[in-house]
Design a protein around this motif. Structure first.
Motif, mmCIF file in Angstrom:
data_model
loop_
_atom_site.group_PDB
_atom_site.id
_atom_site.type_symbol
_atom_site.label_atom_id
_atom_site.label_comp_id
_atom_site.label_asym_id
_atom_site.label_seq_id
_atom_site.Cartn_x
_atom_site.Cartn_y
_atom_site.Cartn_z
ATOM 1 N N LEU A 1 -6.040 85.634 -1.842
ATOM 2 C CA LEU A 1 -6.141 84.177 -1.906
ATOM 3 C C LEU A 1 -5.798 83.593 -3.273
ATOM 4 O O LEU A 1 -5.053 82.610 -3.361
ATOM 5 C CB LEU A 1 -7.548 83.732 -1.490
ATOM 6 C CG LEU A 1 -7.903 83.989 -0.031
ATOM 7 C CD1 LEU A 1 -9.365 83.662 0.215
ATOM 8 C CD2 LEU A 1 -6.991 83.200 0.900
ATOM 9 N N THR B 1 -2.070 83.844 -4.231
ATOM 10 C CA THR B 1 -1.295 82.999 -3.326
ATOM 11 C C THR B 1 -1.509 81.528 -3.643
ATOM 12 O O THR B 1 -0.556 80.744 -3.647
ATOM 13 C CB THR B 1 -1.647 83.309 -1.852
ATOM 14 O OG1 THR B 1 -1.399 84.697 -1.600
ATOM 15 C CG2 THR B 1 -0.821 82.463 -0.905
ATOM 16 N N GLN B 2 -2.740 81.152 -3.941
ATOM 17 C CA GLN B 2 -3.021 79.763 -4.309
ATOM 18 C C GLN B 2 -2.173 79.341 -5.502
ATOM 19 O O GLN B 2 -1.650 78.227 -5.548
ATOM 20 C CB GLN B 2 -4.507 79.597 -4.637
ATOM 21 C CG GLN B 2 -4.880 78.192 -5.067
ATOM 22 C CD GLN B 2 -6.325 78.097 -5.487
ATOM 23 O OE1 GLN B 2 -6.823 78.959 -6.215
ATOM 24 N NE2 GLN B 2 -7.019 77.071 -5.037
ATOM 25 N N GLU B 3 -2.009 80.251 -6.449
ATOM 26 C CA GLU B 3 -1.244 79.971 -7.666
ATOM 27 C C GLU B 3 0.192 79.551 -7.355
ATOM 28 O O GLU B 3 0.722 78.630 -7.980
ATOM 29 C CB GLU B 3 -1.247 81.233 -8.536
ATOM 30 C CG GLU B 3 -0.462 81.143 -9.801
ATOM 31 C CD GLU B 3 -0.419 82.479 -10.520
ATOM 32 O OE1 GLU B 3 0.663 82.831 -11.016
ATOM 33 O OE2 GLU B 3 -1.463 83.171 -10.603
ATOM 34 N N ALA C 1 -0.650 75.563 1.231
ATOM 35 C CA ALA C 1 -1.708 75.249 0.249
ATOM 36 C C ALA C 1 -3.013 74.801 0.918
ATOM 37 O O ALA C 1 -4.086 75.273 0.522
ATOM 38 C CB ALA C 1 -1.218 74.221 -0.762
ATOM 39 N N VAL D 1 -4.810 77.875 2.342
ATOM 40 C CA VAL D 1 -5.398 78.700 1.280
ATOM 41 C C VAL D 1 -6.658 78.031 0.745
ATOM 42 O O VAL D 1 -7.697 78.683 0.568
ATOM 43 C CB VAL D 1 -4.376 78.958 0.151
ATOM 44 C CG1 VAL D 1 -5.026 79.704 -1.005
ATOM 45 C CG2 VAL D 1 -3.176 79.738 0.682
ATOM 46 N N ALA D 2 -6.596 76.729 0.502
ATOM 47 C CA ALA D 2 -7.763 76.003 -0.030
ATOM 48 C C ALA D 2 -8.951 76.103 0.929
ATOM 49 O O ALA D 2 -10.087 76.317 0.495
ATOM 50 C CB ALA D 2 -7.398 74.544 -0.286
ATOM 51 N N ILE E 1 -10.366 79.651 0.715
ATOM 52 C CA ILE E 1 -11.099 79.858 -0.541
ATOM 53 C C ILE E 1 -12.469 79.186 -0.460
ATOM 54 O O ILE E 1 -13.473 79.758 -0.895
ATOM 55 C CB ILE E 1 -10.287 79.356 -1.746
ATOM 56 C CG1 ILE E 1 -9.112 80.314 -2.003
ATOM 57 C CG2 ILE E 1 -11.165 79.212 -2.988
ATOM 58 C CD1 ILE E 1 -8.134 79.834 -3.065
#
Length: 170
Positions: free
Chosen positions: A129, A132-134, A143, A146-147, A150
């Motif tokens: 996560l 990948t978020q980066e 995005a 992923v958010a 997380i």
């Protein structure tokens, strides 16, 4: 990152010497494919093993790419790269020379006998996560996924961003 074409996200990791060279070679093999365009690579991360913790730490990166391949074709490419780098599947969640997983494919939901996207365990793994978020910043399809993952993630394993790959010891 533009979303006119679906962006595919892979997670790549290694915890068998030489970890750095294994990941670098996997990245070179991906970039050499005519049907694959690597758009971004996250920072490298050193991570605690997930699942079976009685093994060496991993180095992990996430990769954003576009491709003309189908999901099954890309999965076959990932498996071929693993085979080329001598991956052996001896122990579940065990040590590996290289591991390539398809994590997201735009907003697609894929569930076949051989492939699940988003990756079935992604929501439970910091090492997937956070890198990948980066690189998913600005990707309106991935995005938010992923958010959300997380926000719900309960993985307590540590993860450390590596500032300079050349300083990594193997």
């Amino acid at each position: 990152m533009p979303t006119s074409q679906e962006i595919v996200y892979l997670s790549i990791g290694s915890n068998i010497h030489p970890r750095v060279a294994n990941i670098q070679r996997a990245l070179r093999l991906l970039r050499a494919l005519p049907a694959v365009d690597v758009r971004a690579t996250s920072h490298w991360y050193e991570t605690e093993p997930w699942g079976n913790r009685e093994q060496s730490n991993f180095y992990n990166v996430s990769v954003a790419l576009t491709t003309r391949l189908t999901p099954d074709q890309l999965l076959a490419v990932c498996h071929q790269i693993e085979q080329d780098l001598h991956r052996q599947r001896l122990v579940h969640w065990g040590p590996r020379t290289i591991d390539l997983d398809i994590i997201f494919w735009g907003a697609r939901k894929i569930r076949t006998a051989t492939l699940t996207v988003p990756h079935a365990q992604a929501a439970h793994r910091n090492f997937v996560l956070l890198p990948t978020q980066e690189i998913a910043v600005g990707d309106d399809l991935v995005a938010p996924q992923v958010a959300q993952m997380i926000a719900q993630n309960q993985d307590q394993s540590w993860i450390k961003k590596v500032r300079n790959v050349s300083e990594l010891d193997d």
